[in-house]
Design a protein around this motif. Structure first.
Motif, PDB file in Angstrom:
ATOM      1  N   HIS A 200       0.917  -1.285  -0.258  1.00 51.03           N
ATOM      2  CA  HIS A 200      -0.227  -0.461   0.328  1.00 51.03           C
ATOM      3  C   HIS A 200       0.585   1.310  -0.321  1.00 51.03           C
ATOM      4  O   HIS A 200       1.938   1.186   0.528  1.00 51.03           O
ATOM      5  CB  HIS A 200      -0.993  -0.339   1.189  1.00 51.03           C
ATOM      6  CG  HIS A 200      -2.624   0.830   0.842  1.00 51.03           C
ATOM      7  ND1 HIS A 200      -2.068   2.421   1.608  1.00 51.03           N
ATOM      8  CD2 HIS A 200      -3.032   0.398   0.741  1.00 51.03           C
ATOM      9  CE1 HIS A 200      -3.701   2.462   1.690  1.00 51.03           C
ATOM     10  NE2 HIS A 200      -3.583   1.453   0.728  1.00 51.03           N
ATOM     11  N   CYS A 201       0.229   2.245  -0.405  1.00 48.78           N
ATOM     12  CA  CYS A 201       1.448   3.803  -0.428  1.00 48.78           C
ATOM     13  C   CYS A 201       0.892   4.282   0.466  1.00 48.78           C
ATOM     14  O   CYS A 201      -0.128   4.260   1.197  1.00 48.78           O
ATOM     15  CB  CYS A 201       1.163   4.678  -1.894  1.00 48.78           C
ATOM     16  SG  CYS A 201       1.233   6.169  -1.677  1.00 48.78           S
ATOM     17  N   VAL A 202       2.551   4.678   1.378  1.00 50.39           N
ATOM     18  CA  VAL A 202       1.876   5.498   2.366  1.00 50.39           C
ATOM     19  C   VAL A 202       1.395   6.192   2.461  1.00 50.39           C
ATOM     20  O   VAL A 202       0.612   6.987   3.681  1.00 50.39           O
ATOM     21  CB  VAL A 202       3.043   5.356   3.390  1.00 50.39           C
ATOM     22  CG1 VAL A 202       4.317   6.127   2.498  1.00 50.39           C
ATOM     23  CG2 VAL A 202       3.631   5.906   5.231  1.00 50.39           C
ATOM     24  N   PHE A 203       1.540   7.006   1.601  1.00 51.35           N
ATOM     25  CA  PHE A 203       1.072   8.385   1.441  1.00 51.35           C
ATOM     26  C   PHE A 203      -0.806   8.869   1.836  1.00 51.35           C
ATOM     27  O   PHE A 203      -1.224   9.091   2.266  1.00 51.35           O
ATOM     28  CB  PHE A 203       1.314   8.842   0.061  1.00 51.35           C
ATOM     29  CG  PHE A 203       2.975   9.692   0.299  1.00 51.35           C
ATOM     30  CD1 PHE A 203       3.214  10.573   0.724  1.00 51.35           C
ATOM     31  CD2 PHE A 203       3.582   8.511  -0.512  1.00 51.35           C
ATOM     32  CE1 PHE A 203       4.744  11.128   0.392  1.00 51.35           C
ATOM     33  CE2 PHE A 203       5.006   9.874  -0.499  1.00 51.35           C
ATOM     34  CZ  PHE A 203       5.486  10.330  -0.243  1.00 51.35           C
ATOM     35  N   CYS A 204      -0.788   7.590   0.358  1.00 55.81           N
ATOM     36  CA  CYS A 204      -2.250   7.478   0.499  1.00 55.81           C
ATOM     37  C   CYS A 204      -3.285   6.461   2.007  1.00 55.81           C
ATOM     38  O   CYS A 204      -3.838   7.153   2.284  1.00 55.81           O
ATOM     39  CB  CYS A 204      -2.559   5.846  -0.162  1.00 55.81           C
ATOM     40  SG  CYS A 204      -2.631   6.867  -2.445  1.00 55.81           S
ATOM     41  N   SER A 205      -2.310   5.469   2.385  1.00 55.77           N
ATOM     42  CA  SER A 205      -2.629   5.369   3.824  1.00 55.77           C
ATOM     43  C   SER A 205      -2.801   6.791   4.914  1.00 55.77           C
ATOM     44  O   SER A 205      -3.212   7.185   5.381  1.00 55.77           O
ATOM     45  CB  SER A 205      -1.913   5.203   4.605  1.00 55.77           C
ATOM     46  OG  SER A 205      -1.184   3.377   4.048  1.00 55.77           O
ATOM     47  N   GLN A 262      -7.042  10.880  -5.281  1.00 52.26           N
ATOM     48  CA  GLN A 262      -6.349   9.570  -6.183  1.00 52.26           C
ATOM     49  C   GLN A 262      -4.870   9.190  -5.685  1.00 52.26           C
ATOM     50  O   GLN A 262      -4.304  10.614  -6.619  1.00 52.26           O
ATOM     51  CB  GLN A 262      -6.861   9.783  -7.186  1.00 52.26           C
ATOM     52  CG  GLN A 262      -8.400   9.400  -7.191  1.00 52.26           C
ATOM     53  CD  GLN A 262      -8.894   8.581  -6.816  1.00 52.26           C
ATOM     54  OE1 GLN A 262      -8.758   7.219  -6.837  1.00 52.26           O
ATOM     55  NE2 GLN A 262     -10.049   8.105  -6.012  1.00 52.26           N
ATOM     56  N   HIS A 263      -4.647   8.030  -5.627  1.00 48.66           N
ATOM     57  CA  HIS A 263      -2.660   7.774  -5.939  1.00 48.66           C
ATOM     58  C   HIS A 263      -2.301   7.794  -7.264  1.00 48.66           C
ATOM     59  O   HIS A 263      -3.073   8.108  -8.396  1.00 48.66           O
ATOM     60  CB  HIS A 263      -2.317   6.548  -5.785  1.00 48.66           C
ATOM     61  CG  HIS A 263      -1.412   5.795  -5.954  1.00 48.66           C
ATOM     62  ND1 HIS A 263      -0.447   6.538  -4.921  1.00 48.66           N
ATOM     63  CD2 HIS A 263      -0.342   5.969  -7.065  1.00 48.66           C
ATOM     64  CE1 HIS A 263       0.829   6.299  -5.096  1.00 48.66           C
ATOM     65  NE2 HIS A 263       1.128   5.852  -6.781  1.00 48.66           N
ATOM     66  N   GLN A 264      -1.608   8.531  -7.479  1.00 47.88           N
ATOM     67  CA  GLN A 264      -1.045   9.320  -8.770  1.00 47.88           C
ATOM     68  C   GLN A 264       0.485   9.446  -8.732  1.00 47.88           C
ATOM     69  O   GLN A 264       1.070  10.593  -7.464  1.00 47.88           O
ATOM     70  CB  GLN A 264      -1.322  10.798  -9.362  1.00 47.88           C
ATOM     71  CG  GLN A 264      -0.928  11.161 -10.595  1.00 47.88           C
ATOM     72  CD  GLN A 264      -1.347  12.099 -11.476  1.00 47.88           C
ATOM     73  OE1 GLN A 264      -2.124  12.910 -10.465  1.00 47.88           O
ATOM     74  NE2 GLN A 264      -2.481  12.271 -11.890  1.00 47.88           N
ATOM     75  N   TYR A 318       5.231   5.503  -4.323  1.00 48.00           N
ATOM     76  CA  TYR A 318       5.156   7.387  -4.546  1.00 48.00           C
ATOM     77  C   TYR A 318       4.694   7.761  -4.687  1.00 48.00           C
ATOM     78  O   TYR A 318       3.736   7.830  -5.446  1.00 48.00           O
ATOM     79  CB  TYR A 318       6.530   7.894  -5.716  1.00 48.00           C
ATOM     80  CG  TYR A 318       7.015   8.859  -4.439  1.00 48.00           C
ATOM     81  CD1 TYR A 318       7.827   9.008  -3.463  1.00 48.00           C
ATOM     82  CD2 TYR A 318       6.898  10.561  -5.282  1.00 48.00           C
ATOM     83  CE1 TYR A 318       7.720  10.311  -2.859  1.00 48.00           C
ATOM     84  CE2 TYR A 318       7.418  11.468  -4.491  1.00 48.00           C
ATOM     85  CZ  TYR A 318       8.254  11.191  -3.453  1.00 48.00           C
ATOM     86  OH  TYR A 318       8.284  12.871  -3.101  1.00 48.00           O
ATOM     87  N   HIS A 319       3.787   9.494  -4.070  1.00 51.52           N
ATOM     88  CA  HIS A 319       2.632  10.122  -4.559  1.00 51.52           C
ATOM     89  C   HIS A 319       3.153  11.523  -4.299  1.00 51.52           C
ATOM     90  O   HIS A 319       3.955  12.495  -3.084  1.00 51.52           O
ATOM     91  CB  HIS A 319       1.674   9.652  -3.016  1.00 51.52           C
ATOM     92  CG  HIS A 319       0.122  10.060  -3.477  1.00 51.52           C
ATOM     93  ND1 HIS A 319      -0.621   9.113  -3.594  1.00 51.52           N
ATOM     94  CD2 HIS A 319      -0.103  11.220  -3.589  1.00 51.52           C
ATOM     95  CE1 HIS A 319      -1.924   9.182  -3.029  1.00 51.52           C
ATOM     96  NE2 HIS A 319      -1.869  11.475  -3.085  1.00 51.52           N
ATOM     97  N   TRP A 320       2.937  12.284  -5.338  1.00 55.82           N
ATOM     98  CA  TRP A 320       3.531  13.691  -5.357  1.00 55.82           C
ATOM     99  C   TRP A 320       2.715  14.383  -4.542  1.00 55.82           C
ATOM    100  O   TRP A 320       1.995  14.145  -4.128  1.00 55.82           O
ATOM    101  CB  TRP A 320       3.665  14.048  -7.032  1.00 55.82           C
ATOM    102  CG  TRP A 320       2.403  14.224  -7.739  1.00 55.82           C
ATOM    103  CD1 TRP A 320       1.494  13.922  -8.205  1.00 55.82           C
ATOM    104  CD2 TRP A 320       1.478  15.730  -8.357  1.00 55.82           C
ATOM    105  NE1 TRP A 320       0.328  14.537  -8.562  1.00 55.82           N
ATOM    106  CE2 TRP A 320       0.647  15.496  -8.212  1.00 55.82           C
ATOM    107  CE3 TRP A 320       2.309  16.770  -7.285  1.00 55.82           C
ATOM    108  CZ2 TRP A 320      -0.718  16.548  -8.786  1.00 55.82           C
ATOM    109  CZ3 TRP A 320       0.929  17.861  -6.938  1.00 55.82           C
ATOM    110  CH2 TRP A 320       0.040  17.771  -8.194  1.00 55.82           C
TER     111      TRP A 320
HETATM  112 ZN   LIG Z   1      -1.051   6.981  -2.936  1.00 57.08          ZN
END
Ligand SMILES: [Zn+2]
Ligand SMILES: [Zn+2]
Ligand SMILES: [Zn+2]
Length: 362
Positions: A200-205, A262-264, A318-320
């Motif tokens: 899972h993306c840590v930023f999304c979490s 949204q993940h990007q 990664y998540h900008w």
């Molecule tokens: Zn993300």
């Protein structure tokens, strides 16, 4: 609000970069307050002697690009007159993050982000801010395309003398380098580790936690605000596609990050509609900061996935984001020497003050 929960003294670990930590140390009853030493900002629309004002185009190095082209430009890109690095390999070295020293090869450009000399970001229109970020995107694309050796294009802005701006006219900068700056490298590496562990993306979490937290505040039956510590990061402004949050472990008292919901991973993939929503969230966030802190001087920088095949496997992890760091206090010797940042306003109170600020909408 109940005063008993105000006193905070704890070390918080940055969830994105666990090697980075912040000491949150606030006194009982301490409230977010206006910085004491704010310099009155230059609000003039045009300054005859300013090389960045319209009509003085001959006082900058030859223009790289203007949008729209010609004398009526709204955004203009020129080479930096005093580049920290250049085309020439004999350039002196540059330090990134105080530790990493790299060869001075790269590009350094200035984006004159508005013809109006003294305009603040929150005074620009959403349409203008959207164009500005689309100009950044275009410039990034062109720089990466022009030279495969370039691994990272850093977009940043220094606003105000305290934030290091040497020219008063509102502007931002583009630095393209053959190495990835240490801060970005750390984020990329740690978020990749997190992804390998949790898929899972840590930023999304963190966004999930931040958004859940917001719901908790407003849905309580009693109408009371029950403060929750250690749940993650807090929402300041929410758009359809972007959200502005106060990081749980903020290095700077009024630091705010804006991320896509949204993940990007890659800023280059942001669509025109994305940038329109981003612009609105940014303007409203800056208006809140201006209301609460007053005439704020700040740095912002854009973090996006670096370029190059070794980063292809970071698209999911990664998540900008845009980091906004207001300069309301000067780092002390302790902070510079230890690398431990000290925050005297609790991130929870700062987020609350910013969220509750009444701003005009347009
Ligand atoms: Zn993300
Ligand atoms: Zn000017
Ligand atoms: Zn970042």
């Amino acid at each position: 609000m109940d005063d008993s929960g105000d006193k905070v003294r704890e070390i918080r670990i940055n969830p994105i970069v666990p090697t980075e930590s912040v000491l949150v140390a606030t006194a009982r009853g301490m409230r977010p307050k206006k910085a004491e030493e704010q310099v009155e900002r230059d609000r003039r629309a045009r300054v005859e002697s300013c090389p960045f004002c319209r009509g003085n185009e001959d006082r900058t190095p030859p223009e790289i690009k203007a949008f729209p082209p010609g004398a009526g430009w709204d955004i203009r890109i020129v080479p930096n007159l005093y580049p920290v690095l250049g085309d020439d390999r004999s350039q002196s070295n540059i330090a990134f993050g105080l530790q990493q020293v790299i060869d001075g090869y790269g590009r350094h450009e200035v984006v004159i982000d508005n013809p109006n000399h003294g305009i603040a970001l929150h005074e620009m229109t959403d349409a203008h801010l959207s164009s500005l970020f689309s100009v950044y995107r275009q410039r990034m694309e062109e720089l990466y395309r022009s030279d495969p050796r370039l691994k990272y294009v850093l977009i940043f802005k220094n606003f105000g003398a305290a934030a290091g701006a040497s020219i008063a006219h509102t502007h931002s900068q583009v630095i393209a380098t053959p190495v990835v700056p240490e801060n970005v490298q750390n984020e990329v590496a740690h978020s990749r580790d997190y992804y390998r562990k949790y898929n899972h993306c840590v930023f999304c979490s963190l966004l999930d936690e931040a958004l859940t937290y917001e719901a908790t505040i407003y849905d309580r039956e009693s109408g009371e605000i029950r403060r929750k510590i250690n749940v993650g990061q807090y929402v300041i402004e929410r758009g359809r596609r972007f959200v502005a949050i106060k990081p749980f472990a903020s290095r700077f008292e009024w630091e705010i990050h804006i991320l896509p919901l949204q993940h990007q991973a890659d800023f280059l993939k942001a669509s025109a509609e994305d940038l329109d929503d981003f612009a609105r969230v940014l303007r409203r966030t800056m208006a809140r900061l201006d209301k609460v802190v007053g005439g704020v001087q700040y740095n912002f920088f854009l973090h996006s996935v670096p370029h190059g095949s070794e980063f292809d496997n970071c698209q999911d992890s990664y998540h900008w984001h845009l980091e906004i760091c207001p300069r309301t206090s000067i780092p002390t010797g302790f902070e510079l020497g230890s690398g431990l940042f000290v925050s005297t306003v609790s991130p929870e109170l700062a987020a609350e003050a910013l969220r509750n600020a009444v701003i005009e909408d347009s």
